[in-house]
Design a protein around this motif. Structure first.
Motif, PDB file in Angstrom:
ATOM      1  N   PRO A 224      45.670  39.898  38.397  1.00 19.58           N
ATOM      2  CA  PRO A 224      46.192  39.262  39.610  1.00 19.58           C
ATOM      3  C   PRO A 224      45.044  38.727  40.467  1.00 19.58           C
ATOM      4  O   PRO A 224      43.906  39.190  40.355  1.00 19.58           O
ATOM      5  N   GLU A 225      45.346  37.758  41.297  1.00 18.27           N
ATOM      6  CA  GLU A 225      44.356  37.311  42.265  1.00 18.27           C
ATOM      7  C   GLU A 225      44.299  38.310  43.412  1.00 18.27           C
ATOM      8  O   GLU A 225      45.296  38.958  43.726  1.00 18.27           O
ATOM      9  N   PRO A 226      43.110  38.457  44.069  1.00 16.42           N
ATOM     10  CA  PRO A 226      41.864  37.723  43.851  1.00 16.42           C
ATOM     11  C   PRO A 226      40.962  38.329  42.770  1.00 16.42           C
ATOM     12  O   PRO A 226      39.876  37.837  42.529  1.00 16.42           O
ATOM     13  N   LEU A 227      41.455  39.405  42.121  1.00 19.43           N
ATOM     14  CA  LEU A 227      40.628  40.060  41.096  1.00 19.43           C
ATOM     15  C   LEU A 227      40.307  39.087  39.957  1.00 19.43           C
ATOM     16  O   LEU A 227      39.203  39.101  39.415  1.00 19.43           O
ATOM     17  N   ARG A 228      41.263  38.230  39.632  1.00 22.24           N
ATOM     18  CA  ARG A 228      41.070  37.291  38.528  1.00 22.24           C
ATOM     19  C   ARG A 228      39.844  36.410  38.748  1.00 22.24           C
ATOM     20  O   ARG A 228      38.986  36.279  37.869  1.00 22.24           O
ATOM     21  N   SER A 229      39.745  35.817  39.922  1.00 21.84           N
ATOM     22  CA  SER A 229      38.634  34.903  40.200  1.00 21.84           C
ATOM     23  C   SER A 229      37.296  35.629  40.222  1.00 21.84           C
ATOM     24  O   SER A 229      36.283  35.118  39.725  1.00 21.84           O
ATOM     25  N   MET A 230      37.283  36.835  40.795  1.00 21.27           N
ATOM     26  CA  MET A 230      36.031  37.581  40.899  1.00 21.27           C
ATOM     27  C   MET A 230      35.570  38.111  39.542  1.00 21.27           C
ATOM     28  O   MET A 230      34.376  38.209  39.282  1.00 21.27           O
ATOM     29  N   ALA A 231      36.512  38.456  38.670  1.00 21.79           N
ATOM     30  CA  ALA A 231      36.163  39.095  37.407  1.00 21.79           C
ATOM     31  C   ALA A 231      35.820  38.111  36.297  1.00 21.79           C
ATOM     32  O   ALA A 231      35.133  38.475  35.342  1.00 21.79           O
ATOM     33  N   ARG A 232      36.268  36.869  36.424  1.00 23.62           N
ATOM     34  CA  ARG A 232      36.149  35.932  35.309  1.00 23.62           C
ATOM     35  C   ARG A 232      34.707  35.788  34.821  1.00 23.62           C
ATOM     36  O   ARG A 232      34.400  35.938  33.639  1.00 23.62           O
TER      37      ARG A 232
END
Length: 315
Positions: A224-232
């Motif tokens: 889920p965002e915002p984890l997606r953007s930070m983890a990519r």
């Protein structure tokens, strides 16, 4: 330094398995971002631990009925090295704090079906920040009354901040067991000097969150965002480093923590017996190359706190 408390002898360290299964999964369904099993078969897991020579377990009063399951399983069997954790209210006087901690330890003993708890950890160092040496005095009394064998502290995600305000108190001999988060993306416990101090003082340090609750094995697009953007980006770098070393991400993560100076054991949860087999294999692998260790420590500096702190993921 306190006198009259016998630190854990070297022989005892050698008798405790390096792998310490975490038992949150036994009492909390779906624990961890990568877990899928809702009802973990506790007996099957514990049977396999015995077959693999695993003889220590991490639990807590807050882990649902995990302590009850451990107590039922080991009743009448050789006792393993059990480590449980306890919290307390933060607005008590001396007498109230002692009463609450004592009662909660007695509850743990009843649930685990033991007369003396091998090790009790304070579940949050804020207790030391608020009460200071009162906590040490109460833990010493609990040991003198043979309710606990030894004491310690479990650090939260911001281990560097917590160490800054309670590290001096942990120089006391009764604090023999330390648990803290340490993984490929988070070296705060190393960089603040905590691990080197604990090693010098002969503490038994167990690292947890080695797989960052399974985040290392997820695809960024599934988060889920915002984890997606930070983890990519970080997940991509992680995959590249593992490929360059010629091993899986799980091997990279386990070996990195295992061979960090000052780490004596690793807490890893499991839902199925085969995961225990995997963890035993992972913890027995050969060391990483110096080049890979250096690359890990340079590539993953300064990651966002939300990315490396599971407690923030649902906020």
């Amino acid at each position: 330094m306190e006198t009259g408390v016998q630190p854990m002898r070297k022989a005892e360290f050698q008798q405790v398995s390096k792998l310490m299964p975490g038992t949150a999964q036994l009492g909390i369904s779906g624990y961890g971002i990568a877990n899928r099993t809702q009802n973990v078969e506790a007996d099957a897991l514990l049977d396999r631990c015995g077959e693999l020579g695993i003889n220590c377990f991490d639990t807590a009063l807050e882990y649902g009925d995990a302590e009850l399951k451990l107590g039922r399983y080991f009743d009448g069997k050789p006792a393993p090295f059990l480590v449980s954790k306890v919290k307390a209210d933060l607005e008590l006087d001396r007498a109230g704090l002692e009463k609450q901690l004592t009662e909660r330890v007695e509850t743990i003993l009843e649930r685990l079906r033991v007369r003396t708890l091998p090790a009790l950890m304070i579940h949050d160092p804020i207790l030391l920040q608020v009460y200071g040496s009162m906590v040490t005095e109460i833990l010493t009394k609990l040991r003198r009354d043979q309710l606990i064998g030894r004491a310690g502290v479990s650090f939260g995600a911001n281990s560097d901040v917590q160490y800054a305000y309670c590290g001096h108190l942990l120089r006391e001999d009764i604090y023999e067991v330390i648990q803290l988060p340490l993984h490929l993306w988070d070296r705060r416990a190393v960089e603040c000097g905590a691990l080197s101090r604990f090693r010098a003082d002969g503490k038994w340090v167990v690292a947890r969150s080695v797989f960052l609750q399974g985040l290392f094995f997820r695809q960024a697009d599934d988060l889920p965002e915002p984890l997606r953007s930070m983890a990519r980006g970080a997940l991509g770098q992680l995959a590249e480093i593992a490929e360059e070393e010629g091993i899986a991400i799980a091997e990279l993560a386990m070996r990195y923590v295992r061979d960090t100076d000052g780490v004596n054991g690793i807490v890893v949860g499991a839902e199925r017996p085969e995961q225990l087999d995997d963890n035993v294999r992972l913890i027995s692998g050969k060391p990483l190359s110096e080049k890979t260790r250096n690359k890990i420590e340079s590539e993953f500096r300064g990651l966002p706190e939300m990315l490396i702190t599971p407690a923030l993921w649902n906020k």
